[in-house]
Design a protein around this motif. Structure first.
Motif, PDB file in Angstrom:
ATOM      1  N   THR A 309      48.120  37.846  38.253  1.00 52.63           N
ATOM      2  CA  THR A 309      48.227  39.033  39.098  1.00 52.63           C
ATOM      3  C   THR A 309      47.943  40.293  38.286  1.00 52.63           C
ATOM      4  OG1 THR A 309      49.942  37.904  40.353  1.00 52.63           O
ATOM      5  CG2 THR A 309      49.715  40.259  40.719  1.00 52.63           C
ATOM      6  N   ARG A 310      47.155  41.192  38.871  1.00 50.81           N
ATOM      7  CA  ARG A 310      46.844  42.443  38.189  1.00 50.81           C
ATOM      8  C   ARG A 310      47.220  43.625  39.072  1.00 50.81           C
ATOM      9  NH1 ARG A 310      43.364  42.640  34.025  1.00 50.81           N
ATOM     10  NH2 ARG A 310      43.260  40.650  32.964  1.00 50.81           N
ATOM     11  N   LEU A 311      47.482  44.758  38.429  1.00 51.81           N
ATOM     12  CA  LEU A 311      47.943  45.947  39.147  1.00 51.81           C
ATOM     13  C   LEU A 311      47.109  47.153  38.738  1.00 51.81           C
ATOM     14  CD1 LEU A 311      51.276  46.996  40.275  1.00 51.81           C
ATOM     15  CD2 LEU A 311      50.558  48.415  38.396  1.00 51.81           C
ATOM     16  N   ARG A 322      42.263  51.389  36.120  1.00 49.66           N
ATOM     17  CA  ARG A 322      41.840  50.054  35.686  1.00 49.66           C
ATOM     18  C   ARG A 322      42.868  49.006  36.055  1.00 49.66           C
ATOM     19  NH1 ARG A 322      39.713  50.636  29.664  1.00 49.66           N
ATOM     20  NH2 ARG A 322      37.876  51.846  30.172  1.00 49.66           N
ATOM     21  N   TRP A 323      42.389  47.819  36.385  1.00 50.02           N
ATOM     22  CA  TRP A 323      43.303  46.704  36.614  1.00 50.02           C
ATOM     23  C   TRP A 323      43.947  46.324  35.290  1.00 50.02           C
ATOM     24  CZ3 TRP A 323      44.495  45.736  41.379  1.00 50.02           C
ATOM     25  CH2 TRP A 323      43.559  45.837  42.412  1.00 50.02           C
ATOM     26  N   ARG A 324      45.237  46.036  35.327  1.00 52.14           N
ATOM     27  CA  ARG A 324      45.890  45.535  34.121  1.00 52.14           C
ATOM     28  C   ARG A 324      46.834  44.397  34.509  1.00 52.14           C
ATOM     29  NH1 ARG A 324      51.059  47.017  34.000  1.00 52.14           N
ATOM     30  NH2 ARG A 324      51.702  48.723  35.363  1.00 52.14           N
ATOM     31  N   GLY A 325      47.039  43.470  33.585  1.00 52.36           N
ATOM     32  CA  GLY A 325      47.894  42.330  33.853  1.00 52.36           C
ATOM     33  C   GLY A 325      49.356  42.747  33.951  1.00 52.36           C
ATOM     34  N   LEU A 326      50.152  41.982  34.697  1.00 52.57           N
ATOM     35  CA  LEU A 326      51.583  42.248  34.780  1.00 52.57           C
ATOM     36  C   LEU A 326      52.285  41.472  33.677  1.00 52.57           C
ATOM     37  CD1 LEU A 326      52.208  41.933  38.626  1.00 52.57           C
ATOM     38  CD2 LEU A 326      52.258  44.012  37.270  1.00 52.57           C
ATOM     39  N   GLY A 327      53.372  42.012  33.188  1.00 56.08           N
ATOM     40  CA  GLY A 327      54.159  41.307  32.182  1.00 56.08           C
ATOM     41  C   GLY A 327      55.017  40.231  32.832  1.00 56.08           C
ATOM     42  N   ALA A 328      55.916  39.664  32.039  1.00 57.79           N
ATOM     43  CA  ALA A 328      56.780  38.600  32.542  1.00 57.79           C
ATOM     44  C   ALA A 328      57.956  39.183  33.324  1.00 57.79           C
ATOM     45  CB  ALA A 328      57.288  37.754  31.379  1.00 57.79           C
ATOM     46  N   ALA A 329      58.202  40.475  33.178  1.00 54.72           N
ATOM     47  CA  ALA A 329      59.324  41.107  33.876  1.00 54.72           C
ATOM     48  C   ALA A 329      58.827  41.829  35.131  1.00 54.72           C
ATOM     49  CB  ALA A 329      60.016  42.100  32.936  1.00 54.72           C
ATOM     50  N   GLU A 330      59.795  42.211  35.955  1.00 53.93           N
ATOM     51  CA  GLU A 330      59.464  42.991  37.157  1.00 53.93           C
ATOM     52  C   GLU A 330      58.844  44.332  36.784  1.00 53.93           C
ATOM     53  OE1 GLU A 330      62.904  43.810  39.477  1.00 53.93           O
ATOM     54  OE2 GLU A 330      62.373  42.314  40.987  1.00 53.93           O
ATOM     55  N   GLU A 331      57.905  44.778  37.596  1.00 50.88           N
ATOM     56  CA  GLU A 331      57.350  46.118  37.390  1.00 50.88           C
ATOM     57  C   GLU A 331      57.399  46.904  38.686  1.00 50.88           C
ATOM     58  OE1 GLU A 331      53.968  46.860  35.073  1.00 50.88           O
ATOM     59  OE2 GLU A 331      53.956  44.873  34.149  1.00 50.88           O
ATOM     60  N   PHE A 333      56.010  48.833  41.804  1.00 52.06           N
ATOM     61  CA  PHE A 333      54.815  48.807  42.656  1.00 52.06           C
ATOM     62  C   PHE A 333      54.889  50.094  43.474  1.00 52.06           C
ATOM     63  CE2 PHE A 333      52.719  46.535  46.505  1.00 52.06           C
ATOM     64  CZ  PHE A 333      51.457  46.916  46.100  1.00 52.06           C
ATOM     65  N   GLY A 334      54.210  51.120  42.986  1.00 45.99           N
ATOM     66  CA  GLY A 334      54.390  52.459  43.541  1.00 45.99           C
ATOM     67  C   GLY A 334      53.469  52.769  44.709  1.00 45.99           C
ATOM     68  N   GLY A 335      53.695  53.928  45.319  1.00 43.19           N
ATOM     69  CA  GLY A 335      52.825  54.378  46.408  1.00 43.19           C
ATOM     70  C   GLY A 335      51.393  54.494  45.917  1.00 43.19           C
ATOM     71  N   GLY A 336      50.445  53.945  46.666  1.00 43.44           N
ATOM     72  CA  GLY A 336      49.033  54.007  46.282  1.00 43.44           C
ATOM     73  C   GLY A 336      48.614  52.923  45.300  1.00 43.44           C
ATOM     74  N   ASP A 337      49.566  52.076  44.865  1.00 40.92           N
ATOM     75  CA  ASP A 337      49.210  50.992  43.926  1.00 40.92           C
ATOM     76  C   ASP A 337      48.583  49.818  44.665  1.00 40.92           C
ATOM     77  OD1 ASP A 337      50.224  52.481  41.917  1.00 40.92           O
ATOM     78  OD2 ASP A 337      51.970  51.214  41.514  1.00 40.92           O
ATOM     79  N   GLU A 338      47.824  49.034  43.925  1.00 44.76           N
ATOM     80  CA  GLU A 338      47.222  47.816  44.476  1.00 44.76           C
ATOM     81  C   GLU A 338      47.482  46.643  43.538  1.00 44.76           C
ATOM     82  OE1 GLU A 338      43.425  49.668  46.939  1.00 44.76           O
ATOM     83  OE2 GLU A 338      43.033  48.668  45.025  1.00 44.76           O
ATOM     84  N   LEU A 339      47.628  45.450  44.133  1.00 44.30           N
ATOM     85  CA  LEU A 339      47.795  44.224  43.372  1.00 44.30           C
ATOM     86  C   LEU A 339      46.608  43.314  43.651  1.00 44.30           C
ATOM     87  CD1 LEU A 339      51.560  43.620  44.194  1.00 44.30           C
ATOM     88  CD2 LEU A 339      50.645  44.073  41.907  1.00 44.30           C
ATOM     89  N   LEU A 340      46.017  42.798  42.586  1.00 43.69           N
ATOM     90  CA  LEU A 340      44.902  41.865  42.725  1.00 43.69           C
ATOM     91  C   LEU A 340      45.438  40.455  42.481  1.00 43.69           C
ATOM     92  CD1 LEU A 340      41.765  41.536  42.970  1.00 43.69           C
ATOM     93  CD2 LEU A 340      41.689  41.719  40.485  1.00 43.69           C
ATOM     94  N   LEU A 341      45.380  39.611  43.518  1.00 43.02           N
ATOM     95  CA  LEU A 341      45.930  38.252  43.395  1.00 43.02           C
ATOM     96  C   LEU A 341      44.880  37.312  42.809  1.00 43.02           C
ATOM     97  CD1 LEU A 341      47.740  39.792  45.497  1.00 43.02           C
ATOM     98  CD2 LEU A 341      48.400  37.542  46.312  1.00 43.02           C
ATOM     99  N   VAL A 342      43.776  37.168  43.507  1.00 44.07           N
ATOM    100  CA  VAL A 342      42.598  36.495  42.954  1.00 44.07           C
ATOM    101  C   VAL A 342      41.410  37.368  43.328  1.00 44.07           C
ATOM    102  CG1 VAL A 342      43.527  34.141  43.048  1.00 44.07           C
ATOM    103  CG2 VAL A 342      42.318  35.060  45.023  1.00 44.07           C
ATOM    104  N   GLU A 343      40.254  37.086  42.769  1.00 40.01           N
ATOM    105  CA  GLU A 343      39.073  37.921  42.968  1.00 40.01           C
ATOM    106  C   GLU A 343      38.889  38.303  44.447  1.00 40.01           C
ATOM    107  OE1 GLU A 343      37.518  39.188  40.457  1.00 40.01           O
ATOM    108  OE2 GLU A 343      36.327  40.362  41.879  1.00 40.01           O
ATOM    109  N   GLY A 344      38.894  39.609  44.729  1.00 37.10           N
ATOM    110  CA  GLY A 344      38.620  40.082  46.088  1.00 37.10           C
ATOM    111  C   GLY A 344      39.820  40.102  47.016  1.00 37.10           C
ATOM    112  N   VAL A 345      40.959  39.544  46.585  1.00 36.49           N
ATOM    113  CA  VAL A 345      42.154  39.512  47.442  1.00 36.49           C
ATOM    114  C   VAL A 345      43.181  40.511  46.902  1.00 36.49           C
ATOM    115  CG1 VAL A 345      44.026  38.093  48.367  1.00 36.49           C
ATOM    116  CG2 VAL A 345      41.739  37.114  48.064  1.00 36.49           C
ATOM    117  N   VAL A 346      43.401  41.578  47.671  1.00 37.06           N
ATOM    118  CA  VAL A 346      44.211  42.702  47.194  1.00 37.06           C
ATOM    119  C   VAL A 346      45.331  43.016  48.173  1.00 37.06           C
ATOM    120  CG1 VAL A 346      44.135  45.218  46.825  1.00 37.06           C
ATOM    121  CG2 VAL A 346      42.359  43.765  45.833  1.00 37.06           C
ATOM    122  N   LEU A 347      46.529  43.252  47.633  1.00 36.68           N
ATOM    123  CA  LEU A 347      47.632  43.794  48.423  1.00 36.68           C
ATOM    124  C   LEU A 347      47.745  45.270  48.052  1.00 36.68           C
ATOM    125  CD1 LEU A 347      50.742  41.440  48.324  1.00 36.68           C
ATOM    126  CD2 LEU A 347      49.406  42.068  50.337  1.00 36.68           C
TER     127      LEU A 347
END
Ligand SMILES: [Zn+2]
Length: 379
Positions: A309-311, A322-331, A333-347
């Motif tokens: 998962t990238r944020l 830029r997309w960056r990887g998430l660490g092992a801990a909770e981070e 997820f702010g207003g206007g942020d996006e999460l990339l699950l797999v290529e092309g699939v974004v929350l």
């Protein structure tokens, strides 16, 4: 067009300075005032929010409809405006500027305007140097309109001190600094004591206004009375599922919940199986991530099998970061942020922020250092 208008701040993506937009001849003809400019702006807002159903909260000066009617080359525009005002789809006021800034301050929803509000900076110091809350409509290619983030710059000291003096007089020496938004107001429901008044009734569809602040009291725009606290308003977060940039689905999450998201996350989760085409689910874990919403903050935990998962933030001035990887801990997820699950699939989270998040941002925005107001750096 009507489908894109709302006065419910819970669903509004942008606040619009309607008089400013309708009068902006740079956005195309015809005439000194034209609703065509608003239609072009809706297209730009759809594109920016990547949401074909994007909702706008329109605020207009009374003089837009009632003064200078001859400036409209299409009289149908005046009828259209009148109809929106009657149906509660446009908030019409003697002074739209003040209300727009108040709403922006209360809700954190960005304002679309060409105005720099130089005269309002004494009363609302958060405008100085602001780069987050304003978008300017500009002519785009081929007769379109695009929305550009605005650096509000630092207004000249003399403009501020003049306004300050006025305000001090107006308030008889009691200058309310308005340095902090009123979360206590946004997070509650309000009721007017006039029995027939439904302006603030959240159970009556989408036309529930946010109260106007008079001094420190929320008041009814129509009846002028102080509004009664009607209990807490359910705080929700809006999420969009994007596939290759196209909106596929929308979700609403409530405060106090933990929601797993993935291919098949089980009860209470958001299942992407069925929303993402079969051929695109490679690499998508059964539970790919968990969203936890508490105290008005959203946290994300990567639970994917390979930690993929990238944020990124999209709210910055330079556009998406830029997309960056998430660490092992909770981070966060702010207003206007996006999460990339797999290529092309974004929350994606809408740009609207929770009151708690706004509070944190406001704490970061320190008051101006002494002398800063004397700097002239106006664009
Ligand atoms: Zn009322």
């Amino acid at each position: 067009m009507d489908d894109h208008l709302t006065t419910d701040f819970n669903e509004a993506c942008f606040l619009v300075d309607l008089s400013n937009v309708v009068r902006d001849r740079r956005l195309g003809e015809p005439g000194a005032r034209s609703l065509r400019r608003l239609r072009l702006l809706v297209d730009a807002a759809k594109e920016l929010a990547r949401d074909p159903d994007v909702k706008l909260y329109l605020v207009a000066d009374r003089s837009l409809r009632h003064g200078g009617r001859r400036e409209f080359s299409d009289l149908g525009d005046i009828r259209q405006l009148g109809s929106w005002v009657r149906r509660g789809l446009v908030e019409e006021l003697p002074d739209a500027d003040d209300r727009l800034l108040e709403l922006c301050e209360l809700t954190g929803i960005p304002v679309i305007t060409g105005d720099r509000f130089r005269g309002a900076r004494g009363e609302r110091p958060w405008l100085q140097g602001n780069t987050d809350d304003f978008l300017e409509p500009l002519p785009g290619p081929g007769g379109t309109v695009r929305l550009a983030p605005v650096d509000m710059g630092l207004a000249h000291a003399s403009a501020i001190s003049m306004k300050l003096e006025e305000d001090v007089l107006k308030k008889q020496g009691l200058l309310d600094t308005h340095r902090r938004p009123r979360f206590d107001v946004v997070s509650r429901n309000w009721r007017c004591e006039e029995r027939r008044c439904t302006l603030y009734d959240t159970t009556k569809g989408s036309a529930a206004l946010l109260p106007r602040m008079r001094g420190t009291a929320p008041t009814c725009e129509m009846h002028g009375g102080v509004l009664v606290d009607d209990g807490p308003r359910t705080a929700t977060v809006q999420l969009k599922l994007l596939l290759d940039g196209e909106l596929k689905a929308r979700f609403t999450l409530e405060n106090g919940t933990t929601v797993p998201v993935g291919r098949a996350p089980g009860p209470g989760g958001i299942a992407l199986h069925g929303l993402v085409p079969h051929g695109r689910t490679t690499g998508l874990s059964r539970v790919h991530l968990t969203l936890r919403i508490s105290d008005g903050l959203v946290h994300v935990l990567d639970r994917s099998s390979y930690g993929t998962t990238r944020l990124r933030s999209t709210a910055g001035r330079g556009g998406p970061g830029r997309w960056r990887g998430l660490g092992a801990a909770e981070e966060r997820f702010g207003g206007g942020d996006e999460l990339l699950l797999v290529e092309g699939v974004v929350l994606a989270r809408s740009g609207r922020r929770f009151p708690t998040e706004l509070a944190q941002e406001w704490q970061r925005r320190r008051p101006l250092p002494p002398g800063a107001a004397e700097v002239t750096r106006m664009h």
